[in-house]
Design a protein around this motif. Structure first.
Motif, short mmCIF file in Angstrom:
data_model
loop_
_atom_site.label_atom_id
_atom_site.label_comp_id
_atom_site.label_asym_id
_atom_site.label_seq_id
_atom_site.Cartn_x
_atom_site.Cartn_y
_atom_site.Cartn_z
N VAL A 58 0.84 -1.19 0.00
CA VAL A 58 0.00 0.00 0.00
C VAL A 58 0.88 1.25 0.00
O VAL A 58 1.66 1.46 0.93
CB VAL A 58 -0.93 0.02 1.23
CG1 VAL A 58 -1.82 1.26 1.20
CG2 VAL A 58 -1.77 -1.26 1.30
N LEU A 59 0.76 2.05 -1.04
CA LEU A 59 1.45 3.34 -1.09
C LEU A 59 0.53 4.40 -0.50
O LEU A 59 -0.62 4.55 -0.93
CB LEU A 59 1.80 3.72 -2.54
CG LEU A 59 2.83 2.88 -3.27
CD1 LEU A 59 3.15 3.51 -4.63
CD2 LEU A 59 4.11 2.75 -2.47
N VAL A 60 1.04 5.14 0.47
CA VAL A 60 0.23 6.12 1.18
C VAL A 60 0.89 7.49 1.10
O VAL A 60 2.06 7.65 1.49
CB VAL A 60 0.03 5.74 2.66
CG1 VAL A 60 -0.87 6.76 3.35
CG2 VAL A 60 -0.54 4.34 2.78
N SER A 61 0.16 8.47 0.61
CA SER A 61 0.65 9.85 0.62
C SER A 61 0.50 10.42 2.02
O SER A 61 -0.58 10.37 2.62
CB SER A 61 -0.14 10.71 -0.37
OG SER A 61 0.17 12.08 -0.19
N LEU A 62 1.58 11.00 2.53
CA LEU A 62 1.54 11.61 3.87
C LEU A 62 1.24 13.10 3.80
O LEU A 62 1.49 13.82 4.77
CB LEU A 62 2.87 11.36 4.59
CG LEU A 62 3.13 9.91 5.01
CD1 LEU A 62 4.42 9.83 5.81
CD2 LEU A 62 1.96 9.36 5.82
#
Length: 370
Positions: A58-62
């Motif tokens: 899972v790629l998550v933008s912070l």
């Protein structure tokens, strides 16, 4: 104090603590989302997607703080936190899920992708790639979560315009006691008036519910059917909009931006408005032709307008709408004040559903654009 009294006090304290803890845990539930906000599960089971994985990367933008720390919250997922699209590109080939980013180049670089979560209520900025259009990649968003706050914003604008509050505000810096402003034009009450809500989705329903509580007759349009809640007196289809605006004292634009709604409120439609009507836009700025709105205001066809969204956005500083005494402009902030804990809850709930292979909340229909 006797031992029995001490024991009783301890038990009472424990019971109260457990009750409060239970209340806190029960505050965030799917049932509340469905009952209070109208959020629904989609139609695509995650495990039917071609590249679904029960142990996804899972790629998550912070860029949004509510998305941090998901790896600890949801077991069985490999979370990669990134600062933005550039950093995400390095990890795209591994990604099954992308949260908070919807960039064409990033989507193309992710062959194992099966789900994109857009951290907005709309998806007009998300490119409709072939995989999204064909349903190989499911898209979800935050639609309806902020709808109560946005509905209140629309009603606040309507009441402020009808009571002439912008005119009184402009007289305040000079300390002028301008009672004459109450009659130019006259102040109005909304009870018994007719409101038309264009777009009876999550936001539109919240506007309609509040308008009915104020004693208004409520008309609405929706794209899918004529069915609506009991607090809406009439639900029309999109082609009826030119006729319905003729009956409305207030028109609220709560439409998403799609090919069908782009520039919908143009000169011809504003010409059909009831003379002296008010126009409120809390949907998308691109659904109106701004020059046509300005002409309708200067000609007197419209008595006033409340705009939380504009086209272009932001509105240029020298645009004449800024200086009009019968216009209220807020900088796309109508969602402010809503319970942002719902955002985290929906992210975690959808991740749980994805891992379990279930349908996801707030699935977007690529063909409709919402």
């Amino acid at each position: 104090m006797s031992n029995n009294m001490k024991l009783s006090t301890t038990l009472i304290t424990l019971v109260l603590w457990l009750a409060s803890a239970s209340t806190a845990d029960d505050r965030w539930t799917v049932e509340r989302l469905q009952d209070e906000l109208g959020v629904q599960a989609g139609w695509t089971a995650a495990n039917e997607l071609p590249t679904w994985s029960s142990n996804p990367t899972v790629l998550v933008s912070l860029e949004k703080p509510y998305a941090a720390g998901l790896g600890e919250a949801i077991p069985g997922i490999d979370v990669i936190e990134v600062s933005g699209v550039s950093e995400a590109m390095l990890h795209a080939p591994r990604a099954n899920v992308i949260l908070g980013m919807c960039d064409a180049e990033l989507l193309d670089a992710a062959p194992n992708l099966s789900w994109v979560f857009v951290f907005h209520a709309g998806v007009e900025s998300c490119p409709l790639t072939e995989r999204l259009a064909e349903g190989d990649v499911v898209v979800t968003n935050f639609q309806k979560l902020a709808s109560p706050a946005i509905g209140e914003h629309a009603i606040a604008m309507m009441l402020a315009l009808g009571r002439g509050l912008p005119r009184f505000k402009q007289a305040m810096p000079a300390g002028e006691w301008r009672r004459d402003l109450a009659t130019e034009p006259g102040m109005q009450v909304v009870a018994g008036r007719t409101i038309l809500v264009a777009g009876l989705g999550g936001i539109g329903r919240q506007v309609a519910r509040r308008a009915k509580a104020l004693g208004m007759q409520v008309l609405a349009t929706r794209n899918s059917s004529r069915e609506g809640p009991t607090y809406v007196d009439y639900v029309g289809l999109p082609h009826e909009l030119p006729e319905l605006v003729k009956r409305a004292d207030v028109v609220v634009d709560a439409l998403p931006l799609t090919e069908a709604t782009k520039g919908l409120f143009d000169g011809a439609l504003f010409a059909d408005f009831k003379e002296g009507a008010y126009f409120i836009n809390i949907g998308r700025g691109g659904t109106i032709i701004t020059d046509a709105l300005y002409e309708a205001l200067t000609s007197g066809r419209l008595a006033g307008a409340g705009l939380d969204v504009t086209d272009p956005e932001p509105l240029p500083t020298d645009h004449p709408l800024w200086q009009m005494p019968n216009v209220i402009i807020t900088p796309h902030v109508s969602a402010g004040g809503f319970d942002r804990e719902w955002l985290r809850f929906v992210i975690e709930e959808n991740l749980r559903r994805y891992v379990a292979g279930e349908t996801l909340l707030n699935e977007v229909d690529p063909a409709r654009g919402y």
